[in-house]
Design a protein around this motif. Sequence first.
Motif, mmCIF file in Angstrom:
data_model
loop_
_atom_site.group_PDB
_atom_site.id
_atom_site.type_symbol
_atom_site.label_atom_id
_atom_site.label_comp_id
_atom_site.label_asym_id
_atom_site.label_seq_id
_atom_site.Cartn_x
_atom_site.Cartn_y
_atom_site.Cartn_z
ATOM 1 N N PRO A 54 13.749 -4.022 -1.759
ATOM 2 C CA PRO A 54 15.417 -4.131 -0.922
ATOM 3 C C PRO A 54 14.890 -3.738 1.050
ATOM 4 C CG PRO A 54 15.312 -2.061 -1.811
ATOM 5 C CD PRO A 54 14.300 -2.114 -2.133
ATOM 6 N N GLN A 55 15.693 -4.734 1.637
ATOM 7 C CA GLN A 55 15.346 -4.441 2.732
ATOM 8 C C GLN A 55 15.881 -4.168 3.563
ATOM 9 O OE1 GLN A 55 15.170 -8.325 5.794
ATOM 10 N NE2 GLN A 55 17.683 -8.308 5.864
ATOM 11 N N ALA A 56 14.956 -3.287 4.368
ATOM 12 C CA ALA A 56 15.979 -2.215 4.602
ATOM 13 C C ALA A 56 17.023 -1.920 6.138
ATOM 14 C CB ALA A 56 15.060 -1.077 5.693
ATOM 15 N N TYR A 57 17.368 -3.185 6.058
ATOM 16 C CA TYR A 57 18.448 -3.612 7.361
ATOM 17 C C TYR A 57 19.277 -5.256 7.067
ATOM 18 C CZ TYR A 57 15.392 -7.440 8.826
ATOM 19 O OH TYR A 57 14.869 -8.478 9.217
ATOM 20 N N ALA A 58 20.398 -5.179 7.272
ATOM 21 C CA ALA A 58 21.654 -6.072 6.332
ATOM 22 C C ALA A 58 22.027 -6.083 8.604
ATOM 23 C CB ALA A 58 22.223 -5.940 6.121
ATOM 24 N N GLY A 59 21.691 -5.341 9.311
ATOM 25 C CA GLY A 59 22.353 -5.571 10.530
ATOM 26 C C GLY A 59 21.749 -4.708 11.560
ATOM 27 N N PHE A 60 22.370 -5.053 13.081
ATOM 28 C CA PHE A 60 22.390 -4.121 14.128
ATOM 29 C C PHE A 60 22.969 -3.855 14.508
ATOM 30 C CE2 PHE A 60 18.110 -5.689 12.462
ATOM 31 C CZ PHE A 60 17.249 -4.388 12.468
ATOM 32 N N SER A 61 23.260 -2.947 15.236
ATOM 33 C CA SER A 61 24.668 -2.606 16.260
ATOM 34 C C SER A 61 23.760 -1.253 17.531
ATOM 35 C CB SER A 61 25.975 -2.272 15.713
ATOM 36 O OG SER A 61 26.435 -2.427 16.437
ATOM 37 N N TRP A 62 24.931 -1.951 18.448
ATOM 38 C CA TRP A 62 25.031 -0.473 19.596
ATOM 39 C C TRP A 62 25.992 0.163 19.413
ATOM 40 C CZ3 TRP A 62 23.152 -4.723 19.306
ATOM 41 C CH2 TRP A 62 21.724 -5.462 19.074
ATOM 42 N N THR A 63 25.689 1.517 20.461
ATOM 43 C CA THR A 63 27.219 2.189 20.435
ATOM 44 C C THR A 63 27.956 1.779 21.988
ATOM 45 O OG1 THR A 63 26.089 3.334 22.244
ATOM 46 C CG2 THR A 63 25.818 4.833 20.004
ATOM 47 N N PRO A 64 28.992 1.446 21.467
ATOM 48 C CA PRO A 64 30.031 1.490 22.872
ATOM 49 C C PRO A 64 29.337 1.701 24.551
ATOM 50 C CG PRO A 64 31.705 1.458 21.149
ATOM 51 C CD PRO A 64 29.786 2.913 21.160
ATOM 52 N N PHE A 65 29.387 2.568 24.733
ATOM 53 C CA PHE A 65 28.645 3.650 25.474
ATOM 54 C C PHE A 65 27.109 3.493 26.336
ATOM 55 C CE2 PHE A 65 26.289 7.022 28.119
ATOM 56 C CZ PHE A 65 27.498 7.243 29.349
ATOM 57 N N ASP A 66 26.184 2.794 25.664
ATOM 58 C CA ASP A 66 25.226 2.414 25.422
ATOM 59 C C ASP A 66 25.108 0.522 25.534
ATOM 60 O OD1 ASP A 66 24.045 4.860 25.297
ATOM 61 O OD2 ASP A 66 23.333 4.546 23.327
ATOM 62 N N LEU A 67 25.988 -0.105 25.154
ATOM 63 C CA LEU A 67 26.126 -1.621 25.524
ATOM 64 C C LEU A 67 26.310 -1.351 26.589
ATOM 65 C CD1 LEU A 67 27.933 -3.299 22.579
ATOM 66 C CD2 LEU A 67 26.127 -3.954 23.232
ATOM 67 N N VAL A 68 26.745 -0.165 27.432
ATOM 68 C CA VAL A 68 27.697 -0.857 29.270
ATOM 69 C C VAL A 68 26.398 0.105 29.660
ATOM 70 C CG1 VAL A 68 28.686 0.124 30.660
ATOM 71 C CG2 VAL A 68 29.547 -1.225 28.629
ATOM 72 N N GLY A 69 25.661 0.776 29.126
ATOM 73 C CA GLY A 69 25.018 1.694 29.783
ATOM 74 C C GLY A 69 23.552 1.159 30.083
ATOM 75 N N ASP B 279 0.845 -1.531 0.187
ATOM 76 C CA ASP B 279 -0.213 0.535 0.273
ATOM 77 C C ASP B 279 0.641 1.379 -0.049
ATOM 78 O OD1 ASP B 279 -1.972 -2.039 0.390
ATOM 79 O OD2 ASP B 279 -2.991 -0.981 2.249
ATOM 80 N N PHE B 280 2.021 1.316 0.535
ATOM 81 C CA PHE B 280 2.498 2.924 1.008
ATOM 82 C C PHE B 280 4.200 2.461 -0.309
ATOM 83 C CE2 PHE B 280 -0.410 2.041 4.102
ATOM 84 C CZ PHE B 280 -0.230 3.193 4.621
ATOM 85 N N GLN B 281 4.382 1.697 -0.565
ATOM 86 C CA GLN B 281 5.811 1.400 -0.920
ATOM 87 C C GLN B 281 7.118 2.325 -0.494
ATOM 88 O OE1 GLN B 281 4.976 0.303 -5.501
ATOM 89 N NE2 GLN B 281 3.099 -0.880 -4.637
ATOM 90 N N PRO B 282 7.566 1.979 0.387
ATOM 91 C CA PRO B 282 8.769 2.353 0.723
ATOM 92 C C PRO B 282 9.981 1.793 -0.103
ATOM 93 C CG PRO B 282 8.218 1.051 2.360
ATOM 94 C CD PRO B 282 7.172 0.503 0.890
ATOM 95 N N ASP B 283 11.105 2.779 0.118
ATOM 96 C CA ASP B 283 12.420 2.505 -0.767
ATOM 97 C C ASP B 283 12.797 1.310 0.072
ATOM 98 O OD1 ASP B 283 11.997 3.875 -3.250
ATOM 99 O OD2 ASP B 283 11.954 5.559 -1.486
ATOM 100 N N ALA B 284 12.856 1.208 1.127
ATOM 101 C CA ALA B 284 12.905 -0.183 1.888
ATOM 102 C C ALA B 284 12.657 -0.523 3.244
ATOM 103 C CB ALA B 284 14.373 -0.509 2.117
ATOM 104 N N ASP B 285 12.152 -2.045 2.984
ATOM 105 C CA ASP B 285 11.472 -2.059 4.310
ATOM 106 C C ASP B 285 12.624 -2.814 5.362
ATOM 107 O OD1 ASP B 285 8.348 -2.500 5.114
ATOM 108 O OD2 ASP B 285 8.719 -4.237 4.646
ATOM 109 N N PHE B 286 11.313 -2.551 6.992
ATOM 110 C CA PHE B 286 11.799 -3.879 7.660
ATOM 111 C C PHE B 286 10.878 -4.705 7.953
ATOM 112 C CE2 PHE B 286 14.339 -0.185 9.019
ATOM 113 C CZ PHE B 286 14.975 0.120 9.857
#
Lengths: 412, 210
Positions: free
Chosen positions: A204-219, A66-73
Amino acid sequence: MDEQAEVLYRERKQRILDAVALRKPDRVPIVSPFQLFPYTYAGVPFREAMYDYAKAREACHKFVDDFQPDADFGPVLAYAGKPMDTLGLKWFRWAGHGLPEHAMYQFVEGEYMTAGEYDEFLYDPSHFLASKWLPRSFGALAAFSDFPAMRRMMWFGWTGLLAGLARPEMRQALAAALQAGEELAEWFASLARYAAEIKAKGFPQAYAGFSWTPFDLVGDTLRGTRGIMGDVIRRPEKLLQAVEKATPIAIEYGLSAAGADLPLCWIWPHKGSAGFLSDRQYARFYWPFLREVIEALVARGVIPVIYFEGDETPRLKHLAEVPPGKVWFHFATMDMARAKEVLGGIACISGNLPSHLLLTGTPEDVRRCCRSLIDTCGRDGGYIMDTSVMVDEAKPENVRALFDFTREYGVY
Amino acid sequence: MKDLLVQAIADIQEDEALTLAARLLDAGAPAKTILDACREAMCIVGDRYERREYFLPELVVSGETLKRIAALIRPEAREAAATEPLARILIGTVAGDIHDIGKEIVAFMLAANEFEVRDLGVDVSASRFVQEVKEARPDILALSGFLTLAYDSMKETVAALSTAGLRDQVKIMIGGAPMDDGVRDYVGADAYGPDAMAAVRIARRFAGGG
């Protein structure tokens, strides 16, 4: 894949790659992590989407059609409910588990590593996670508090250690872990199937990976907001060592995107926004490590998408230090003209369309806002249309206005 | 020595502040002296936060220092030394939302600025807000929310207060990451504040009859 879908796929992918590389695409791309919206739009309770993977895929297909995004989650944002049940996940509340069936899941803040445990984490993060963090996070893995330290398997260490795995409580915990693993495999198969299905339709798929900022991994995952903020003052050296330790781990997470067709690695920073840390604290504890992650990912051909959900205005000067044409910064609260001024020629920017407008405004409000964004920062490329934060509640006619107007007015 | 205590808390010298407070109490200083020092110090912390000299680390540590100092004083003495608040405030995160950090900072800054604050916690239903307002009769109701679902929870809370005939008896302010004046209109609140110091300013305005 039929020929037309293949052309559309290439066009959509190229549009995003061009925007990131600061070239002018054919038009402003639209990529947005619509989180809860696809399910409410399709009339699927979120709880059902978390447990019935076919239902989740169906809802996401409707959104894409219905919305046709350029990449989708797709359904990746509706986390798998079954393994969370099996393991008794404690730091989440989700639909049917402390929240109504239409609610987005939420994180339960806590200290999952105490202030006195920094040295243990620094000495052997894997064993700390296995023997402390896992039992604190998952009720079914309580027995992991006696999990054998793998570092002592060497020579005849294994004789003393493996016996521990055979204890009845440990067998039970391992059985739960196995069951969760099977349930996760089912979920991942569903995600892969969905990705193949939308690819066949030209998305296309909107993601190929996920990560975190090092400070937030700890926090976020270990110390909690209150804990890590106190540590900035009470034990800065230990905190720095832990953030340093978390940096290659964050890079490792993100490298799963390397080599993907559209190698986007999404990073959601939390505790470095304006108001959280002073600029001095940010420059000492936060930014150098995030920059290291960004640079390492870029070096391997990954495109880091840094999805800021707070106000990053005071951080712009730091963000300008990234390698040009390789990074995509999303902003929630930001003077976008200023962002364009500072980051123009350096990084692609996205976002800033107030998410509440999609719920409380009219299609005309949305069009006006999209026009202003495209005029302000989309004129010569390097901009991707997106809302300020991930979209949960929204009126469908407003979402339609966002997509239709951008497609029409955003043509270069 | 009281001035030194004020300075130690305000400068985020936690250990020193605790030592000084204990020494003052040992020397027979009244609870009021210690609590006045805490209040003075928190005004300074609030000022520095507003001037963007202090951020979350300083707020967290000074807040915990305050709690640790208060724990040194006997509860009866603490109560006897209490002062009349500028206004009474009820605060909570609305239904369906369990975020508490932002709300706690706001509650903390309000308390530091001589408001009496009662924190209802997170995921507070509209009916619970109504009941609490009915019972506690606060001057101000502060609604917090971090998620977009909070828009509707806030709207329902305000509507429920109207239905119960309580809307005119309480000023309502909202805050949280996805909020702004557009949301304030949508939910029917009286004010929106982007941060903790804004909450203090709004509460002062309300307390002054604004």
